[in-house]
Design a protein around this motif. Sequence first.
Motif, PDB file in Angstrom:
ATOM      1  N   GLY A  88       0.816  -1.217   0.000  1.00  0.00           N
ATOM      2  CA  GLY A  88       0.000   0.000   0.000  1.00  0.00           C
ATOM      3  C   GLY A  88       0.843   1.257   0.000  1.00  0.00           C
ATOM      4  N   ILE A  89       1.861   1.300   0.866  1.00  0.00           N
ATOM      5  CA  ILE A  89       2.733   2.476   0.931  1.00  0.00           C
ATOM      6  C   ILE A  89       3.534   2.633  -0.364  1.00  0.00           C
ATOM      7  N   THR A  90       4.097   1.527  -0.840  1.00  0.00           N
ATOM      8  CA  THR A  90       4.908   1.593  -2.062  1.00  0.00           C
ATOM      9  C   THR A  90       4.079   2.057  -3.255  1.00  0.00           C
ATOM     10  N   GLY A  91       2.869   1.493  -3.403  1.00  0.00           N
ATOM     11  CA  GLY A  91       2.002   1.896  -4.503  1.00  0.00           C
ATOM     12  C   GLY A  91       1.646   3.365  -4.445  1.00  0.00           C
ATOM     13  N   ALA A  92       1.341   3.864  -3.231  1.00  0.00           N
ATOM     14  CA  ALA A  92       0.978   5.275  -3.067  1.00  0.00           C
ATOM     15  C   ALA A  92       2.150   6.193  -3.384  1.00  0.00           C
ATOM     16  N   VAL A  93       3.354   5.814  -2.928  1.00  0.00           N
ATOM     17  CA  VAL A  93       4.536   6.632  -3.185  1.00  0.00           C
ATOM     18  C   VAL A  93       4.849   6.686  -4.685  1.00  0.00           C
ATOM     19  N   VAL A  94       4.749   5.534  -5.346  1.00  0.00           N
ATOM     20  CA  VAL A  94       4.989   5.502  -6.794  1.00  0.00           C
ATOM     21  C   VAL A  94       3.960   6.371  -7.524  1.00  0.00           C
ATOM     22  N   LEU A  95       2.697   6.317  -7.094  1.00  0.00           N
ATOM     23  CA  LEU A  95       1.672   7.170  -7.707  1.00  0.00           C
ATOM     24  C   LEU A  95       2.046   8.643  -7.579  1.00  0.00           C
ATOM     25  N   LEU A  96       2.458   9.045  -6.388  1.00  0.00           N
ATOM     26  CA  LEU A  96       2.782  10.452  -6.144  1.00  0.00           C
ATOM     27  C   LEU A  96       3.989  10.914  -6.962  1.00  0.00           C
ATOM     28  N   HIS A  97       4.821   9.973  -7.398  1.00  0.00           N
ATOM     29  CA  HIS A  97       5.984  10.322  -8.217  1.00  0.00           C
ATOM     30  C   HIS A  97       5.742  10.071  -9.705  1.00  0.00           C
ATOM     31  N   THR A  98       4.485   9.770 -10.042  1.00  0.00           N
ATOM     32  CA  THR A  98       4.125   9.601 -11.452  1.00  0.00           C
ATOM     33  C   THR A  98       3.746  10.959 -12.034  1.00  0.00           C
ATOM     34  N   ARG A  99       4.263  11.292 -13.186  1.00  0.00           N
ATOM     35  CA  ARG A  99       3.928  12.571 -13.827  1.00  0.00           C
ATOM     36  C   ARG A  99       2.435  12.608 -14.163  1.00  0.00           C
ATOM     37  N   GLN A 100       1.842  13.801 -14.063  1.00  0.00           N
ATOM     38  CA  GLN A 100       0.404  13.948 -14.299  1.00  0.00           C
ATOM     39  C   GLN A 100       0.004  13.438 -15.682  1.00  0.00           C
ATOM     40  N   ILE A 101       0.745  13.819 -16.710  1.00  0.00           N
ATOM     41  CA  ILE A 101       0.381  13.421 -18.070  1.00  0.00           C
ATOM     42  C   ILE A 101       0.544  11.919 -18.252  1.00  0.00           C
ATOM     43  N   THR A 102       1.553  11.341 -17.589  1.00  0.00           N
ATOM     44  CA  THR A 102       1.756   9.892 -17.677  1.00  0.00           C
ATOM     45  C   THR A 102       0.585   9.154 -17.047  1.00  0.00           C
ATOM     46  N   PHE A 103       0.168   9.612 -15.858  1.00  0.00           N
ATOM     47  CA  PHE A 103      -0.948   8.949 -15.183  1.00  0.00           C
ATOM     48  C   PHE A 103      -2.240   9.132 -15.965  1.00  0.00           C
TER      49      PHE A 103
END
Length: 262
Positions: A88-103
Motif C-alpha cells: 500500500g505504501i509503495t504503490g501510493a509513493v509511486v503514484l505520487l511520483h508519477t507525472r500527471q500526463i503519464t498517469f
Amino acid sequence: MLFHSIPHWRYAWLVTASLIAGVMNAMAGGGSFLSFPAMLGVGVLPVQANATNTVALWPGQLTSVAALRSDLRRDLLPVVVVASITGGITGAVVLLHTRQITFLHMVPWLLLIASLLFGLSGPVSRWLKNRSATPHVERKIAIVPVFLALLPICFYIGYFGAGAGFLVMTVLALFGVEEMHALNSMKVLAACLSNLCAVLTFILSGAVVWRYCLVSMVFAGAGGYVGAQYARRMNANVLRAIVVVTGCIIAAYFFWKNGSLG
C-alpha cells in the motif's frame, strides 16, 4: 468545459457520482469507476484526483472489516498485514511520483484492467464457493510464497486499486485457504489496510483536495447505506455486469479523450 465555468455544477456532478459510487460499492464494488472520473471532471489533477478519491471512499471499507472480523484467519494475519502495509505504501509513493500526463494516459488502461478483473470475479467467485462447499482439512500455509504473491496485488491497490479484491481471494485459495468466509474477510482486510496506508501517505504528502474529498466522502457514505439495504435483493450477476459495462464505457471515453488530446 461547462463544469469549470459554473462552480455549483461541479459539486452537483461530484455529489451525484459519489452517491451512485457508494451504492455500487455496497452492492458489488466498482464505485471508483464513477467517483474517480468525477474528481477529474471537477478539475482535480489526475494524481490528486486518484488520491482524493481513495481517501473519500476508504471509510466504507473500515466498516466492512469490523463486520467481518470474526471470520479472519489468525494465522494469516501477519503475512496479510505486512504485505498490505508494504504494498500500500509503495504503490501510493509511486503514484505520487508519477507525472500527471503519464498517469492521465494510464487512466483508460487502469479502468479497462479493473473492468476485466470485475468480469473475471464472477466465475472465480463461483469456483471459490464450490471449492469451499466440499469437505476440507485446514492446511498450513507457506508464508513467504503467500507474501510474494500478495505484494504486487497490494501495490496495485495502493496505486489505483479498483477490481483487485478478488485477486487476494484467488491467491489465498491457491495457497490452501478453502473456507469462503475466511477468504472474503482476508480480502476485505487486505484492501482496507493497503488503502489505509495509501490514505495516510496521500494525506501526509498534501495530495488530497479536501473540499472535494469531504463532499464525496459524505455522499458516498450515504449511498453505501442505501445500497446496503438493497444489496441482498439484487442479482449479483446483473450487478457485476452493470459494473463491468460502466467501467468499459468510461475507459472508452478516456481512450477517446486522450486520443483527442494527441
